[in-house]
Design an enzyme around this catalytic site. Structure first.
Site, PDB file in Angstrom:
ATOM      1  CB  CYS A  79      38.781  -8.712   2.135  1.00 29.34           C
ATOM      2  SG  CYS A  79      38.191  -8.477   0.435  1.00 29.34           S
ATOM      3  CB  CYS A  89      32.527  -8.064  -1.333  1.00 28.56           C
ATOM      4  SG  CYS A  89      32.273  -9.834  -1.582  1.00 28.56           S
ATOM      5  CB  CYS A  92      33.151 -11.952   4.440  1.00 36.14           C
ATOM      6  SG  CYS A  92      34.238 -13.143   3.634  1.00 36.14           S
ATOM      7  CD  GLN A 279      31.035 -30.451   3.730  1.00 36.44           C
ATOM      8  OE1 GLN A 279      30.771 -29.264   3.623  1.00 36.44           O
ATOM      9  NE2 GLN A 279      30.277 -31.282   4.420  1.00 36.44           N
ATOM     10  CG  ASN A 313      33.110 -36.232   2.555  1.00 35.78           C
ATOM     11  OD1 ASN A 313      34.258 -36.190   2.128  1.00 35.78           O
ATOM     12  ND2 ASN A 313      32.724 -35.547   3.624  1.00 35.78           N
ATOM     13  CG  ASN A 362      12.028 -37.475  -1.411  1.00 33.54           C
ATOM     14  OD1 ASN A 362      12.636 -36.898  -0.499  1.00 33.54           O
ATOM     15  ND2 ASN A 362      11.026 -36.906  -2.061  1.00 33.54           N
ATOM     16  CG  ASP A 383      26.679 -34.572   5.889  1.00 34.17           C
ATOM     17  OD1 ASP A 383      26.351 -33.454   6.355  1.00 34.17           O
ATOM     18  OD2 ASP A 383      27.565 -34.705   5.020  1.00 34.17           O
ATOM     19  CB  CYS A 430      25.059 -27.242   6.705  1.00 37.38           C
ATOM     20  SG  CYS A 430      23.622 -27.801   5.772  1.00 37.38           S
TER      21      CYS A 430
END
EC number: 2.1.1.190
Length: 474
Positions: A79, A89, A92, A279, A313, A362, A383, A430
């Site tokens: 990029c 930027c 990334c 996602q 999902n 919760n 997840d 994550c």
């Protein structure tokens, strides 16, 4: 033939050897006195010089000034807006590192976190899940700024380490048709009467539909609405408008096609709204769901709980395999959407889905009593968001410790008689740090062994690490 005992060449004293890369994609080196130096832009196995701009007692932060011995894994960024220069930027952090090496770095981060934070070592390392390195980002939040001094509107990610919006003309990690839309979007916003009160455009791509959510701080004029409609027709997108919070998001034209993605291996279609959590990378998501269910290995007679189920999902594919499924999620709105998606797929599916219930709760306030009240399930899928599933893992660990008669354990809930913990857990994460913390609880206090773990390259060229771990009851 070289002598194996040959001493390495002597380099100037101000050169630094980079040994590794941290989670922020900074090269990590040590000075001769042992002090750690974090260097923006440096890669493992390089010899560099750097300019220190922040000093602490045990570490320094520095910027790369020269590379004297380059890594074989250094590549030309894909990029034009990536780099260390002013205005670059910040979307990334790893484009200068070969995509395969990025995966290796992230796998090492996962292993290091599991061991150093959780004292857990997986019995097997899963092969990393990889996909396209470019054009993968189907969700993004783009900032919008009318810069009067420059006489232009900017649409894109923020500059590196800055609150300013980067001057982006293309973005190769966005789908090609969206990247090609950045300059037309800039021109569109510049033409609006509301150009100064539209701070954000949120992107959500489905399999067939591209949705753009325009955040506007003041009502839009009829003329501005006409311009949005003309842009939608020309670029084959649909506009959603957001005047305040997420509950104000509405489709501009009600007859627009539905935003959705498919999980074809399971015959599932997932409608969603552009502000719902889905996602970012649909290519990886399909593989992720497939591997998670394969590792969980749900049998037709088994009940499954899907913790932090979101839109369903994982829940809906699980309903094609098990006897009964319970999906639990913190958001009432997502639970309602999950129920709708279940009803839709139940009507469309070639085979009936297993009875499935969705509950809003919760999960950050989980207790052993609540856990037991949800009933016995042979398999769990977890997840969670970045905060992890600490309360859930703690509740499970407390039940186990109470049964073992540990001194520091709370009393066993009266209704726990006959309740059994799941035989297998698949945990999709994550955040490797919170996964490691929760894995430590599951392994050292809840009676599990970590049989496998591996990373998932959901966000190529970024330092974001997704992963998956499998736990078996001892």
């Amino acid at each position: 033939m070289s002598d194996l005992n040959e001493t390495p060449p002597a380099y100037p004293a101000d050169w630094l050897e980079v040994h590794s890369m941290d989670l922020d994609a900074q090269g990590v080196a040590r000075k001769p006195d042992g002090k750690v130096v974090f260097i923006d832009g440096a890669l493992p196995f390089e010899w560099v010089t750097a300019n220190t701009h922040r000093k602490k007692n045990n570490w320094e932060q520095a910027s790369l000034t020269a590379i004297h011995k380059e890594s074989a894994q250094r590549v030309r960024p894909g990029c034009p807006h990536f780099g260390l220069h002013s205005g670059a930027c910040g979307g990334c952090k790893m484009q200068h590192l070969h995509a395969g090496a990025q995966v290796a770095v992230k796998q090492r981060v996962l292993e290091d976190n599991l061991w150093h934070l959780g004292k857990v070592k997986p019995e097997t390392l899963l092969r990393p899940i990889e996909g396209p390195a470019w054009g993968y980002r189907y969700r993004a939040r783009l900032s919008v700024r009318n810069v009067i001094k420059k006489g232009t509107v900017l649409v894109g990610f923020h500059e590196r380490k800055s609150r300013y919006v980067a001057d982006m003309e293309v973005c190769p990690i966005l789908p090609p048709h969206v990247s090609a839309m950045l300059m037309p979007l800039r021109a569109l916003i510049a033409s609006l009467e509301a150009r100064d009160t539209c701070p954000q455009i949120e992107l959500a791509c489905g399999d067939e539909v591209t949705a753009l959510v325009l955040r506007h701080l003041e009502p839009l004029s009829a003329g501005d609405i006409d311009k949005l409609r003309a842009f939608a027709t020309e670029h084959q997108v649909q506009w959603w408008l957001q005047s305040k919070g997420p509950d104000t998001v509405r489709l501009l034209d009600a007859d627009s096609p539905q935003l959705s993605y498919a999980l074809p291996e399971f015959g599932i279609t997932m409608p969603f709204k552009p502000t719902d959590f889905t996602q970012v990378n649909p290519h990886i998501n399909r593989v992720l769901v497939s591997r998670a269910l394969r590792l969980l290995d749900v049998q037709k007679h088994e009940r499954v709980i899907d913790w932090f189920c979101g839109l369903g999902n994982f829940t809906l594919p699980l309903a094609t395999q098990g006897r009964e499924v319970l999906g639990i999620e913190g958001s009432e709105a997502l639970v309602a959407r999950s129920r709708d998606n279940y009803a839709l797929n139940q009507a469309q599916a070639g085979q009936p889905l297993a009875p499935t219930q969705f509950v809003a709760r919760n999960l950050f306030e989980m207790t052993p009593e609540m856990l037991v009240a949800d009933g016995v399930a042979e398999k769990w899928l977890i997840d969670p968001p970045r905060e992890g599933a600490f309360a859930l893992a703690t509740a499970l660990a407390n039940i186990e410790q109470a049964r073992l008669g540990a001194e520091d354990a709370p009393e066993l809930p009266p209704q726990a008689t006959g309740w059994t913990p799941p035989q297998r857990i698949v945990y999709v994460s994550c955040n490797p740090a919170t996964l490691a913390r929760d894995a430590g609880l599951l392994v050292h206090r809840a009676g599990y062994r970590c049989v496998a773990a591996g990373m998932v390259n959901m966000f190529p060229h970024t330092a974001h690490v997704e992963s998956m771990a499998v736990f078996e009851r001892i």
